[in-house]
Design an enzyme around this catalytic site. Structure first.
Site, short mmCIF file in Angstrom:
data_model
loop_
_atom_site.label_atom_id
_atom_site.label_comp_id
_atom_site.label_asym_id
_atom_site.label_seq_id
_atom_site.Cartn_x
_atom_site.Cartn_y
_atom_site.Cartn_z
N GLY A 49 20.21 14.59 -10.58
CA GLY A 49 19.56 15.23 -11.72
C GLY A 49 20.32 15.13 -13.02
CD GLU A 116 17.45 19.06 -12.88
OE1 GLU A 116 18.15 19.90 -12.27
OE2 GLU A 116 17.79 17.88 -12.99
CG HIS A 244 17.25 19.51 -3.50
ND1 HIS A 244 15.96 19.09 -3.68
CD2 HIS A 244 17.86 19.38 -4.70
CE1 HIS A 244 15.80 18.69 -4.93
NE2 HIS A 244 16.94 18.86 -5.57
NE ARG A 292 17.90 22.54 -7.18
CZ ARG A 292 18.94 21.74 -7.40
NH1 ARG A 292 20.08 21.98 -6.78
NH2 ARG A 292 18.86 20.72 -8.23
CG HIS A 353 21.32 20.13 -2.63
ND1 HIS A 353 21.47 18.76 -2.68
CD2 HIS A 353 21.38 20.56 -3.92
CE1 HIS A 353 21.60 18.37 -3.94
NE2 HIS A 353 21.58 19.44 -4.71
CD GLU A 377 28.83 21.59 -2.54
OE1 GLU A 377 28.06 22.00 -1.66
OE2 GLU A 377 28.84 20.40 -2.94
NE ARG A 388 24.05 23.79 -7.15
CZ ARG A 388 23.43 22.67 -7.55
NH1 ARG A 388 23.46 22.30 -8.81
NH2 ARG A 388 22.79 21.93 -6.67
#
Length: 533
Positions: A49, A116, A244, A292, A353, A377, A388
């Site tokens: 992304g 997004e 995801h 998400r 993800h 991460e 997130r």
């Protein structure tokens, strides 16, 4: 024995950014980057992304980005950290551009901005649909130009070296745990070596491989988190695993899934169920661009209702030329498996993800262990909270790599090398006789985590998962004590630890919040807290 001034474990955006900064500030000191495979094989490389950053102050603002991040984090974000990352982000992006990263431009010459899920404005800068690959390229080229950075590939880090290895008792209650360096398995020589360092940074990425299906590469095995936990460092919020919503679904394909970036939905892609119905209006007013956690649960619900293993992402109405320009990698992948996006919908399903929890750090990336930083991460900085916000991860990695560097500039002055560290003890171990013991345990782990600790959880599933993991842990630890170490055995051991921490955090959280949804506790608790392990 090897010695260095600055030791970096991991070669993604977090580790490389930090390495470049300390190398530039201290040209007379040695910077060593350790990676367990090729230097470019990182989670960063697979990020599609982009980077969420406030760039258009006429239509966007820091306040909007902060609010979007806090909403996505569902009450668990550290507001001070959110403000730091959002406001320092533009400077870090400019540094990245100066190092050679090329982001897409609009016709007027400004950075092209995408939108997004969870974002109220267009603010995601990108390079086609391979942003991470472009960032990795630019940073590695900059590292190669640096004269005092050494990159050591194919070295598997076994453990952090602390007072424990000097014969002292180290527990969770020990206040002055110190990191002296690491033990590594040099895969080129098959020998275990020690690397001593004045300061160490862990930038080891996530733990997606604990699940059967993930967008993460095979290297994402929770190594950093597991090492810190074994060293009695603080870990937090591991229960918040982001799935995801739109990984490409292919029959019979497991392991690493191809990611269909959220930016496709930002450009107009619509989620549809098995009957071709646009279903997101039943779950959230933001439709396909909801955060998400909401979209992943909605898809999970529709799959359960229909009994299918995927839903669809409909791009048939989108401008083909624009799609190919913005998403060439996705277009080619779909075409390679017989999907014509002008006629066919893309089958998608959620996949593990991103880990929002990890090694607990402060505002300068300091862990609970002295002389040890964590970034990217593997770290839990307080930015993401319970979920997130899309494309905040690359931003966080850059900002915290800089903040680790700022602290390291002072810390390096008083840090020393502890040369009395003993060699790794291999007495009493033999070569493993059957790899099936490792490979089968890994399959069992992935099945346990996927079936019992996925998008939707229950107390019964979590209890069953914990019992199964206990057995795997006992078997694997026995194997570890008796046989010579190998990357496969160590990764299994680290993944079991990561899985255990995810389950333990989920058991402790008696509510549903963000990415953790437990049907036995379907509402949020009034007492909001981080689960520290």
């Amino acid at each position: 024995m090897h010695q260095t001034d600055f030791l970096v474990v991991g070669s993604g955006i977090a580790g490389l950014t930090y390495a470049l900064k300390v190398a530039g500030e201290f040209p007379d000191k040695k910077v060593t980057i350790i990676t367990k495979t090729r230097e470019d094989e990182t989670n960063t490389k697979y990020a599609q992304g982009g980077v969420a950053v406030v760039n258009d102050l006429e239509n966007d603002s820091f306040e909007k980005h902060i609010e979007d991040t806090l909403i996505a984090g569902d009450g668990l974000c550290n507001e001070k950290i959110v403000e730091i990352v959002v406001k320092e982000g533009p400077d870090r992006v400019n540094e990245l551009i100066a190092w050679g990263a090329r982001f897409d431009k609009s016709p007027d010459g400004d950075l092209a901005l995408g939108k997004e899920g969870g974002h109220s404005e267009f603010r995601v800068i990108h390079h086609k649909d391979v942003t991470g690959r472009e960032i990795e390229r630019a940073l590695l080229e900059a590292v190669r130009r640096s004269k005092n950075i050494e990159v050591v590939t194919h070295c598997f880090v076994l453990d952090l070296i602390t007072q424990h290895h000097l014969g002292y008792l180290v527990t969770k209650s020990t206040l002055d745990i110190e990191c002296y360096g690491i033990y590594v398995l040099n895969q080129k020589t098959n020998k275990i070596e020690k690397i001593l360092s004045r300061l160490t940074l862990l930038a080891t990425g996530g733990n997606g491989q604990v699940y059967r299906t993930t967008t993460n590469p095979i290297i994402a095995t929770g190594d950093g988190v597991a090492m810190v936990y074994r060293a009695k460092g603080r870990i937090e919020n591991m229960e918040f695993i982001q799935f995801h919503p739109t990984a490409l679904y292919q029959v019979g394909v497991s392991g690493q899934s191809f990611l269909i970036t959220e930016a496709v939905r930002g450009d107009g892609g619509i989620l549809r169920n098995a009957d071709g119905e646009d279903f997101m209006h039943k779950y959230d007013q933001r439709l396909s661009l909801a955060p998400r956690d909401i979209v992943a649960r909605a898809i999970d619900s529709e799959m359960k209702i229909s009994g299918t293993e995927h839903v669809y992402l409909d791009c048939r109405h989108m401008d083909l030329e624009k799609f190919i320009h913005h998403f060439p990698n996705i277009y080619e992948k779909c075409r390679s498996i017989g999907i014509d996006i002008t006629k066919d919908m893309i089958p998608v399903a959620p996949a593990a993800h991103y880990s929002c929890g990890g090694i607990k750090t402060d505002e300068f990336g300091r862990t609970s262990i002295r002389n040890l930083y964590a970034c990217g991460e593997c770290a839990s900085t307080g930015l993401h909270g319970a979920n997130r916000l899309a494309s905040n991860s690359l931003l966080e990695a850059m900002v915290f790599a800089h903040r680790c560097f700022l602290d390291a500039k002072t810390a390096i002055v008083n840090s020393t090398i502890h040369s009395e560290v003993p060699d790794w003890n291999t007495l009493g171990t033999t070569a493993p006789k059957e790899m099936i013991l490792i490979t089968q345990s890994l399959k069992e782990l992935k099945q346990i985590m996927s079936d019992y600790v996925g998008i939707v959880r229950t107390n019964v599933r979590l209890e069953r998962a914990m019992r199964r993991l206990d057995m795997l842990h006992l078997e694997t630890e026995a194997l570890y004590r008796e046989t010579a170490v190998s990357p496969q055995l160590c990764e299994l051991r680290n993944l079991i630890t990561a899985g255990y921490l995810i389950v333990k955090g989920a058991v402790f959280r008696k509510e549903s919040r963000g990415l953790h949804f437990n049907t036995d506790y379907p509402v949020k608790s009034e007492l909001v807290q981080n689960i520290i392990l």
